[in-house]
Write a protein that holds these residues in place. Structure first.
Motif, PDB file in Angstrom:
ATOM      1  N   SER A 273       0.829  -1.205   0.000  1.00 56.72           N
ATOM      2  CA  SER A 273       0.000   0.000   0.000  1.00 56.72           C
ATOM      3  C   SER A 273       0.862   1.252   0.000  1.00 56.72           C
ATOM      4  N   PHE A 274       0.293   2.325  -0.527  1.00 54.55           N
ATOM      5  CA  PHE A 274       0.870   3.659  -0.396  1.00 54.55           C
ATOM      6  C   PHE A 274      -0.266   4.577   0.037  1.00 54.55           C
ATOM      7  N   THR A 275       0.078   5.728   0.543  1.00 56.09           N
ATOM      8  CA  THR A 275      -0.924   6.650   1.050  1.00 56.09           C
ATOM      9  C   THR A 275      -1.131   7.789   0.064  1.00 56.09           C
ATOM     10  N   ALA A 276      -2.371   7.939  -0.404  1.00 54.69           N
ATOM     11  CA  ALA A 276      -2.707   9.030  -1.309  1.00 54.69           C
ATOM     12  C   ALA A 276      -2.791  10.347  -0.549  1.00 54.69           C
ATOM     13  N   ARG A 277      -2.860  11.441  -1.254  1.00 61.81           N
ATOM     14  CA  ARG A 277      -2.818  12.765  -0.633  1.00 61.81           C
ATOM     15  C   ARG A 277      -3.996  13.046   0.290  1.00 61.81           C
ATOM     16  N   ASP A 278      -5.100  12.292   0.110  1.00 60.36           N
ATOM     17  CA  ASP A 278      -6.244  12.482   1.008  1.00 60.36           C
ATOM     18  C   ASP A 278      -6.179  11.557   2.219  1.00 60.36           C
ATOM     19  N   GLY A 279      -5.092  10.793   2.347  1.00 60.47           N
ATOM     20  CA  GLY A 279      -4.924   9.897   3.479  1.00 60.47           C
ATOM     21  C   GLY A 279      -5.423   8.485   3.255  1.00 60.47           C
ATOM     22  N   THR A 280      -6.007   8.202   2.093  1.00 63.80           N
ATOM     23  CA  THR A 280      -6.513   6.861   1.798  1.00 63.80           C
ATOM     24  C   THR A 280      -5.362   5.903   1.520  1.00 63.80           C
ATOM     25  N   ALA A 281      -5.432   4.721   2.124  1.00 66.12           N
ATOM     26  CA  ALA A 281      -4.465   3.659   1.822  1.00 66.12           C
ATOM     27  C   ALA A 281      -4.851   3.021   0.497  1.00 66.12           C
ATOM     28  N   MET A 282      -3.929   3.055  -0.460  1.00 63.44           N
ATOM     29  CA  MET A 282      -4.177   2.555  -1.813  1.00 63.44           C
ATOM     30  C   MET A 282      -3.371   1.274  -2.026  1.00 63.44           C
ATOM     31  N   ALA A 283      -4.037   0.239  -2.556  1.00 63.11           N
ATOM     32  CA  ALA A 283      -3.403  -1.072  -2.690  1.00 63.11           C
ATOM     33  C   ALA A 283      -2.729  -1.238  -4.055  1.00 63.11           C
ATOM     34  N   TRP A 284      -1.641  -2.003  -4.061  1.00 65.72           N
ATOM     35  CA  TRP A 284      -0.978  -2.333  -5.327  1.00 65.72           C
ATOM     36  C   TRP A 284      -0.192  -3.633  -5.149  1.00 65.72           C
ATOM     37  N   LEU A 285       0.160  -4.243  -6.277  1.00 64.10           N
ATOM     38  CA  LEU A 285       0.907  -5.498  -6.283  1.00 64.10           C
ATOM     39  C   LEU A 285       2.250  -5.279  -6.966  1.00 64.10           C
ATOM     40  N   HIS A 286       3.301  -5.893  -6.397  1.00 65.00           N
ATOM     41  CA  HIS A 286       4.646  -5.727  -6.937  1.00 65.00           C
ATOM     42  C   HIS A 286       5.145  -7.035  -7.540  1.00 65.00           C
ATOM     43  N   TYR A 287       5.637  -6.938  -8.785  1.00 70.53           N
ATOM     44  CA  TYR A 287       6.215  -8.075  -9.490  1.00 70.53           C
ATOM     45  C   TYR A 287       7.643  -7.694  -9.884  1.00 70.53           C
ATOM     46  N   PRO A 288       8.658  -8.163  -9.149  1.00 67.97           N
ATOM     47  CA  PRO A 288      10.043  -7.792  -9.477  1.00 67.97           C
ATOM     48  C   PRO A 288      10.453  -8.322 -10.850  1.00 67.97           C
ATOM     49  N   ALA A 289      11.302  -7.570 -11.505  1.00 67.35           N
ATOM     50  CA  ALA A 289      11.821  -7.999 -12.800  1.00 67.35           C
ATOM     51  C   ALA A 289      12.633  -9.285 -12.643  1.00 67.35           C
ATOM     52  N   ALA A 290      12.524 -10.172 -13.611  1.00 68.23           N
ATOM     53  CA  ALA A 290      13.282 -11.427 -13.581  1.00 68.23           C
ATOM     54  C   ALA A 290      14.765 -11.129 -13.406  1.00 68.23           C
ATOM     55  N   GLY A 291      15.383 -11.838 -12.479  1.00 68.01           N
ATOM     56  CA  GLY A 291      16.802 -11.621 -12.216  1.00 68.01           C
ATOM     57  C   GLY A 291      17.081 -10.371 -11.414  1.00 68.01           C
ATOM     58  N   ASN A 292      15.993  -9.712 -10.934  1.00 69.90           N
ATOM     59  CA  ASN A 292      16.149  -8.473 -10.158  1.00 69.90           C
ATOM     60  C   ASN A 292      17.041  -7.466 -10.889  1.00 69.90           C
ATOM     61  N   ALA A 293      16.773  -7.304 -12.176  1.00 70.32           N
ATOM     62  CA  ALA A 293      17.562  -6.384 -12.999  1.00 70.32           C
ATOM     63  C   ALA A 293      17.520  -4.971 -12.423  1.00 70.32           C
ATOM     64  N   GLN A 294      18.672  -4.338 -12.321  1.00 66.31           N
ATOM     65  CA  GLN A 294      18.761  -2.989 -11.780  1.00 66.31           C
ATOM     66  C   GLN A 294      18.267  -1.967 -12.805  1.00 66.31           C
ATOM     67  N   ASN A 295      17.447  -1.031 -12.332  1.00 66.30           N
ATOM     68  CA  ASN A 295      16.941   0.063 -13.174  1.00 66.30           C
ATOM     69  C   ASN A 295      16.202  -0.427 -14.412  1.00 66.30           C
ATOM     70  N   ALA A 296      15.565  -1.600 -14.301  1.00 71.04           N
ATOM     71  CA  ALA A 296      14.751  -2.088 -15.412  1.00 71.04           C
ATOM     72  C   ALA A 296      13.582  -1.131 -15.634  1.00 71.04           C
ATOM     73  N   ARG A 297      13.074  -1.095 -16.840  1.00 68.88           N
ATOM     74  CA  ARG A 297      11.891  -0.268 -17.100  1.00 68.88           C
ATOM     75  C   ARG A 297      10.745  -0.740 -16.220  1.00 68.88           C
ATOM     76  N   ARG A 298      10.071   0.207 -15.558  1.00 67.24           N
ATOM     77  CA  ARG A 298       8.905  -0.147 -14.761  1.00 67.24           C
ATOM     78  C   ARG A 298       7.642   0.019 -15.606  1.00 67.24           C
ATOM     79  N   VAL A 299       6.759  -0.956 -15.500  1.00 68.97           N
ATOM     80  CA  VAL A 299       5.455  -0.889 -16.153  1.00 68.97           C
ATOM     81  C   VAL A 299       4.395  -0.832 -15.053  1.00 68.97           C
ATOM     82  N   VAL A 300       3.651   0.258 -15.019  1.00 67.92           N
ATOM     83  CA  VAL A 300       2.574   0.435 -14.053  1.00 67.92           C
ATOM     84  C   VAL A 300       1.269   0.056 -14.752  1.00 67.92           C
ATOM     85  N   LEU A 301       0.572  -0.945 -14.206  1.00 68.67           N
ATOM     86  CA  LEU A 301      -0.618  -1.493 -14.843  1.00 68.67           C
ATOM     87  C   LEU A 301      -1.883  -0.901 -14.254  1.00 68.67           C
TER      88      LEU A 301
END
Length: 322
Positions: A56-84
């Motif tokens: 979760s992260f906190t939005a500007r109004d204080g609401t807890a917002m949910a999200w899921l994290h999928y690390p890049a294969a091999g934990n590649a450093q500075n890989a392009r992030r895709v926000v779905l």
């Protein structure tokens, strides 16, 4: 005609307009809609093993917002992030199969529960038009990424991504990918009856739009859309949208203006067998609005297949890279 007659006539006209608006808002809501099998059925066969624990992260109004994290294969450093950004009524979990494929291809992936969906605030509601754009900016600030970033949206989420791409905060991402994006119910890409997925309370929608233009938003929490969910999906997803959420989660009414305003790289992917939208018309609509966008049509894939069918994943991955 004397002044008294003019006053009476004007009063009668105003009273008629007010009565018509009240009737539209009170009785013009969305009708019930039968479940659409082509949207509901594929999820029963999809592999949802390994869905990550929600963050979760906190939005500007204080609401807890949910999200899921999928690390890049091999934990590649500075890989392009895709926000779905998921589709209408859905949640981040619905993008799991595609998210896993993108992570396996070397992308850092974040799948969001958009406000009004999943575990991000009251389902079907938003506090004001534009709040979802604020939320995406808040995510980018709260969960920073050192590498380049793509914003990818599916269906209504694709329409929202177009809205963001043409807006004032578009530089938060350098690439935008739209998977069979919803443009408008009357766009050239729309099918009759919205493909059977959504029931629109058009009288209420129009009435509330007129009131909002006059600065009246007190009834914006009323539902204007119902979705064709089955009994299994209904408790987990979002069966209806308020006026505020429906207006926020998609492009602006002037979607051509969003297209013209988008400066970043953009790519559209759709299934040739899409039963909700006319996939063969996306290219012409974007060209007519003044922006030539690459469009990939995947043979043998329908609407939900874009996020669940491995036959579509190569095209989506390539769109995220080019």
């Amino acid at each position: 005609m004397n002044h008294k007659t003019v006053a009476v006539t004007t009063f009668a006209a105003v009273a008629l307009v007010v009565t018509a608006l009240a009737a539209a808002i009170t009785f013009g809501g969305p009708a019930p809609i039968a479940p659409l099998a082509s949207i509901n059925a594929p999820f029963a066969k999809a592999d949802f093993s390994g869905v990550p624990a929600p963050r979760s992260f906190t939005a500007r109004d204080g609401t807890a917002m949910a999200w899921l994290h999928y690390p890049a294969a091999g934990n590649a450093q500075n890989a392009r992030r895709v926000v779905l950004v998921h589709g209408s009524s859905a949640r981040a979990r619905s993008m799991h199969v595609l998210a896993r494929a993108l992570a396996g291809a070397g992308f850092e992936v974040a799948a969001l529960d958009m406000r009004g969906h999943g575990d991000s605030g009251p389902r079907g509601q938003a506090a004001y038009v534009g709040q979802l754009e604020d939320d995406v900016e808040d995510f980018a600030r709260a969960v920073p990424h050192a590498g380049p970033s793509t914003l990818l949206g599916f269906s209504s989420g694709g329409g929202f991504v177009l809205r963001f791409a043409g807006g004032t905060r578009q530089d938060l991402f350098d690439r935008y990918v739209l998977l069979s994006p919803y443009l408008r119910y009357d766009a050239p890409t729309a099918r009759p009856d919205n493909g059977g997925w959504v029931s629109i309370g058009l009288p209420r929608l129009v009435g509330l739009h007129l009131l909002n233009k006059a600065g009246v938003g007190v009834w914006n929490n009323l539902p204007v859309l119902n979705f064709g969910l089955n009994d299994t999906a209904r408790p987990m997803l979002t069966p209806s949208y308020s006026f505020t959420l429906a207006t926020s989660f998609g492009p602006h009414n002037d979607y051509a203006g969003d297209i013209r305003g988008a400066r970043g790289a953009m790519h559209i992917v759709a299934g040739r067998d899409d039963e909700l939208f006319r996939a063969d018309r996306f290219a012409d609509v974007f060209t007519a609005a003044g922006k030539t966008v690459p469009v990939t049509l995947v043979p043998g894939v329908n609407h939900m297949g874009l996020t669940l069918d491995s036959a579509a994943f190569d095209a989506v991955i390539q769109a995220c890279r080019t």
